[in-house]
Design an enzyme around this catalytic site. Structure first.
Site, PDB file in Angstrom:
ATOM      1  N   GLN A 122       0.822   9.577   6.100  1.00 49.51           N
ATOM      2  CA  GLN A 122      -0.341   9.851   5.227  1.00 49.51           C
ATOM      3  C   GLN A 122      -1.666   9.791   5.996  1.00 49.51           C
ATOM      4  OE1 GLN A 122      -0.452   8.236   1.134  1.00 49.51           O
ATOM      5  NE2 GLN A 122       0.760   6.575   1.973  1.00 49.51           N
ATOM      6  N   TYR A 177       6.466   1.170   9.987  1.00 56.22           N
ATOM      7  CA  TYR A 177       7.603   1.145   9.058  1.00 56.22           C
ATOM      8  C   TYR A 177       6.996   0.701   7.736  1.00 56.22           C
ATOM      9  CZ  TYR A 177      12.106  -0.154   7.013  1.00 56.22           C
ATOM     10  OH  TYR A 177      13.208  -0.254   6.196  1.00 56.22           O
ATOM     11  N   THR A 195      -2.302  -4.483   6.688  1.00 56.86           N
ATOM     12  CA  THR A 195      -2.108  -4.399   5.239  1.00 56.86           C
ATOM     13  C   THR A 195      -2.606  -5.622   4.475  1.00 56.86           C
ATOM     14  OG1 THR A 195      -0.358  -4.312   3.567  1.00 56.86           O
ATOM     15  CG2 THR A 195       0.235  -5.274   5.644  1.00 56.86           C
ATOM     16  N   ASP A 196      -2.924  -5.411   3.196  1.00 58.63           N
ATOM     17  CA  ASP A 196      -3.244  -6.509   2.278  1.00 58.63           C
ATOM     18  C   ASP A 196      -2.022  -7.404   2.046  1.00 58.63           C
ATOM     19  OD1 ASP A 196      -2.048  -4.270   1.042  1.00 58.63           O
ATOM     20  OD2 ASP A 196      -2.758  -4.852  -0.945  1.00 58.63           O
ATOM     21  N   TYR A 220       8.158  -6.919   4.954  1.00 62.59           N
ATOM     22  CA  TYR A 220       7.188  -5.956   5.493  1.00 62.59           C
ATOM     23  C   TYR A 220       5.903  -6.686   5.900  1.00 62.59           C
ATOM     24  CZ  TYR A 220       3.408  -2.458   5.074  1.00 62.59           C
ATOM     25  OH  TYR A 220       2.288  -1.680   5.276  1.00 62.59           O
ATOM     26  N   TRP A 267      -2.926  -0.282  -0.768  1.00 61.52           N
ATOM     27  CA  TRP A 267      -2.519   0.717  -1.766  1.00 61.52           C
ATOM     28  C   TRP A 267      -2.911   2.134  -1.325  1.00 61.52           C
ATOM     29  CZ3 TRP A 267      -3.423  -1.284  -7.481  1.00 61.52           C
ATOM     30  CH2 TRP A 267      -2.971  -2.599  -7.571  1.00 61.52           C
TER      31      TRP A 267
HETATM   32  N1  NAP Z   1       1.165   3.058   2.404  1.00 60.52           N
HETATM   33  C1  NAP Z   1       0.493   2.012   1.947  1.00 60.52           C
HETATM   34  O1  NAP Z   1       0.394   1.779   0.738  1.00 60.52           O
HETATM   35  C2  NAP Z   1      -0.193   1.076   2.903  1.00 60.52           C
HETATM   36  C3  NAP Z   1      -0.908  -0.030   2.397  1.00 60.52           C
HETATM   37  C4  NAP Z   1      -1.546  -0.881   3.293  1.00 60.52           C
HETATM   38  C5  NAP Z   1      -1.474  -0.644   4.652  1.00 60.52           C
HETATM   39  N2  NAP Z   1      -0.758   0.422   5.132  1.00 60.52           N
HETATM   40  C6  NAP Z   1      -0.694   0.643   6.577  1.00 60.52           C
HETATM   41  O2  NAP Z   1      -1.423   1.811   6.865  1.00 60.52           O
HETATM   42  C7  NAP Z   1      -0.862   2.471   7.996  1.00 60.52           C
HETATM   43  C8  NAP Z   1      -0.611   3.937   7.672  1.00 60.52           C
HETATM   44  O3  NAP Z   1       0.297   3.983   6.555  1.00 60.52           O
HETATM   45  P1  NAP Z   1       0.855   5.359   5.988  1.00 60.52           P
HETATM   46  O4  NAP Z   1       0.991   5.181   4.519  1.00 60.52           O
HETATM   47  O5  NAP Z   1       0.085   6.493   6.550  1.00 60.52           O
HETATM   48  O6  NAP Z   1       2.328   5.320   6.619  1.00 60.52           O
HETATM   49  P2  NAP Z   1       3.437   6.461   6.591  1.00 60.52           P
HETATM   50  O7  NAP Z   1       2.999   7.599   5.745  1.00 60.52           O
HETATM   51  O8  NAP Z   1       4.733   5.786   6.331  1.00 60.52           O
HETATM   52  O9  NAP Z   1       3.395   6.971   8.115  1.00 60.52           O
HETATM   53  C9  NAP Z   1       3.875   6.199   9.180  1.00 60.52           C
HETATM   54  C10 NAP Z   1       4.392   7.169  10.219  1.00 60.52           C
HETATM   55  O10 NAP Z   1       4.831   6.430  11.357  1.00 60.52           O
HETATM   56  C11 NAP Z   1       6.003   7.046  11.836  1.00 60.52           C
HETATM   57  N3  NAP Z   1       6.776   6.176  12.714  1.00 60.52           N
HETATM   58  C12 NAP Z   1       7.726   5.266  12.373  1.00 60.52           C
HETATM   59  N4  NAP Z   1       8.239   4.695  13.479  1.00 60.52           N
HETATM   60  C13 NAP Z   1       7.595   5.252  14.551  1.00 60.52           C
HETATM   61  C14 NAP Z   1       7.699   5.086  15.961  1.00 60.52           C
HETATM   62  N5  NAP Z   1       8.567   4.233  16.497  1.00 60.52           N
HETATM   63  N6  NAP Z   1       6.883   5.817  16.773  1.00 60.52           N
HETATM   64  C15 NAP Z   1       6.009   6.698  16.245  1.00 60.52           C
HETATM   65  N7  NAP Z   1       5.882   6.914  14.905  1.00 60.52           N
HETATM   66  C16 NAP Z   1       6.664   6.196  14.070  1.00 60.52           C
HETATM   67  C17 NAP Z   1       6.749   7.413  10.559  1.00 60.52           C
HETATM   68  O11 NAP Z   1       7.761   8.359  10.796  1.00 60.52           O
HETATM   69  P3  NAP Z   1       9.060   8.371   9.818  1.00 60.52           P
HETATM   70  O12 NAP Z   1       8.535   8.432   8.415  1.00 60.52           O
HETATM   71  O13 NAP Z   1       9.790   9.583  10.258  1.00 60.52           O
HETATM   72  O14 NAP Z   1       9.775   7.076  10.098  1.00 60.52           O
HETATM   73  C18 NAP Z   1       5.595   7.979   9.714  1.00 60.52           C
HETATM   74  O15 NAP Z   1       5.384   9.354   9.960  1.00 60.52           O
HETATM   75  C19 NAP Z   1       0.389   1.673   8.354  1.00 60.52           C
HETATM   76  O16 NAP Z   1       0.084   0.794   9.387  1.00 60.52           O
HETATM   77  C20 NAP Z   1       0.702   0.891   7.103  1.00 60.52           C
HETATM   78  O17 NAP Z   1       1.387  -0.309   7.383  1.00 60.52           O
HETATM   79  C21 NAP Z   1      -0.126   1.304   4.289  1.00 60.52           C
END
Ligand code: NAP
Length: 284
Positions: A11, A62, A102-103, A126, A152
């Site tokens: 995202q 992840y 993350t929160d 997580y 979120w």
């Molecule tokens: N989503 C939420 O609600 C949320 C909330 C708070 C914080 N965050 C943090 O915000 C950040 C961005 O989140 P997001 O929602 O954009 O995450 P996302 O959509 O799940 O994207 C994460 C990307 O990282 C890739 N990835 C996984 N393992 C990898 C590796 N070894 N090397 C390179 N790429 C790899 C995934 O590929 P695959 O999908 O193919 O595995 C995916 O494309 C993250 O750090 C997350 O922890 C997210």
């Protein structure tokens, strides 16, 4: 400036890639896990050196919160060990590193927004893996680097709550949504824009932690209701307590982030969550 975006098919990564053209001074190198797997220290270091990278924005993670309960090792590899790799590379080659956390590092027992200095106490696997990543970076302490905790996250890309609700609204007449977990939705585009804006201004001797989320607060029920209202769907949203919606991973009851530090340091205006949601849905 050469900017490496890891996890660029997620995202946040896709929002950064989309906004890149607005920043002609920033040359983005967008990599997914097939073109650059951050688990591999040597591969990542070679990539950084070969492409003369000045800044790494780590969007790779992840992020399946429920699955992480059963796959902790996999979650920890990406959210902790790979983050450590990036920290080592940043330190060795004097590169800026922006890492996203993350929160869910907090336990949710607060009733006022969490500050960067508040005690962490993750309630699920997580959250533990993400906190392990933070701790590894703090120990390595690369200069000109930051951890941005957000909450979120949603966007028009990937899997997220907004897209799930919009899909359900077309299939069901009513849905039940948890009303006793409070936080702030964050539009990944707003966070991506902030990251690209502040990159040239990052200047710190110690690794800094910042909180970024859209302004205001809501429950998942409020969030779902706003999604239906803005998208003009007739699907009824009914509130339920968390106790009636069992999930593998426990979620904090309250995870609002205090964003004063990032706002004041970089002189930012952060959009309200409802305005951001409207922009995401109506433009999509
Ligand atoms: N989503 C939420 O609600 C949320 C909330 C708070 C914080 N965050 C943090 O915000 C950040 C961005 O989140 P997001 O929602 O954009 O995450 P996302 O959509 O799940 O994207 C994460 C990307 O990282 C890739 N990835 C996984 N393992 C990898 C590796 N070894 N090397 C390179 N790429 C790899 C995934 O590929 P695959 O999908 O193919 O595995 C995916 O494309 C993250 O750090 C997350 O922890 C997210």
């Amino acid at each position: 400036m050469n900017i490496l975006i890891t996890g660029s098919k997620g995202q946040l990564g896709l929002e950064l890639e989309n906004l890149g053209h607005q920043f002609p001074d920033l040359n983005l190198f967008c990599t997914d896990k097939f073109s650059l797997n951050i688990l591999n220290l040597e591969e990542a270091e070679q990539y950084v050196l070969k492409n003369k990278i000045d800044v790494v924005v780590n969007c790779a993670a992840y992020t399946d919160v429920n699955k992480a309960e059963e796959e902790f090792k996999m979650a920890d590899e990406v959210n902790h060990l790979a983050v450590r790799n990036l920290g080592l590379i940043a330190k060795r080659h004097n590169i800026k590193l922006i890492h996203i956390s993350t929160d869910y590092v907090f336990d949710g027992n607060s009733s006022i927004p969490y500050k960067e200095t508040d005690a962490t106490n993750p309630q699920n696997a997580y959250g533990v893996s993400k906190l392990n990543g933070e701790k590894a970076l703090l120990e390595i302490n690369p200069k000109n680097s930051m951890i941005i905790r957000t909450s979120w996250l949603y966007s028009e890309f990937g899997n997220n709550f907004v897209k799930s609700m919009l899909k359900l609204s077309k299939e069901k007449e009513s849905i039940t949504v948890v009303s006793d977990q409070i936080g702030s939705p964050t539009y990944a585009k707003d966070l991506a824009l902030t990251i690209l804006q502040i990159i040239p201004e990052i200047n710190s001797d110690d690794l800094q932690i910042y909180h970024y989320a859209n302004k205001g607060q809501c429950s998942w029920f409020d969030f779902a209701s706003a999604i239906m209202k803005i998208s003009q769907q007739n699907c009824e949203v009914l509130p339920i307590p968390s106790s009636a919606f069992k999930t593998k991973a426990k979620r904090p009851k309250y995870s609002l982030l205090n964003t004063d530090k990032i706002q004041h340091t970089f002189n930012l205006e952060i959009p309200n969550w409802e305005d951001a949601l409207r922009e995401c849905i109506l433009k999509g």
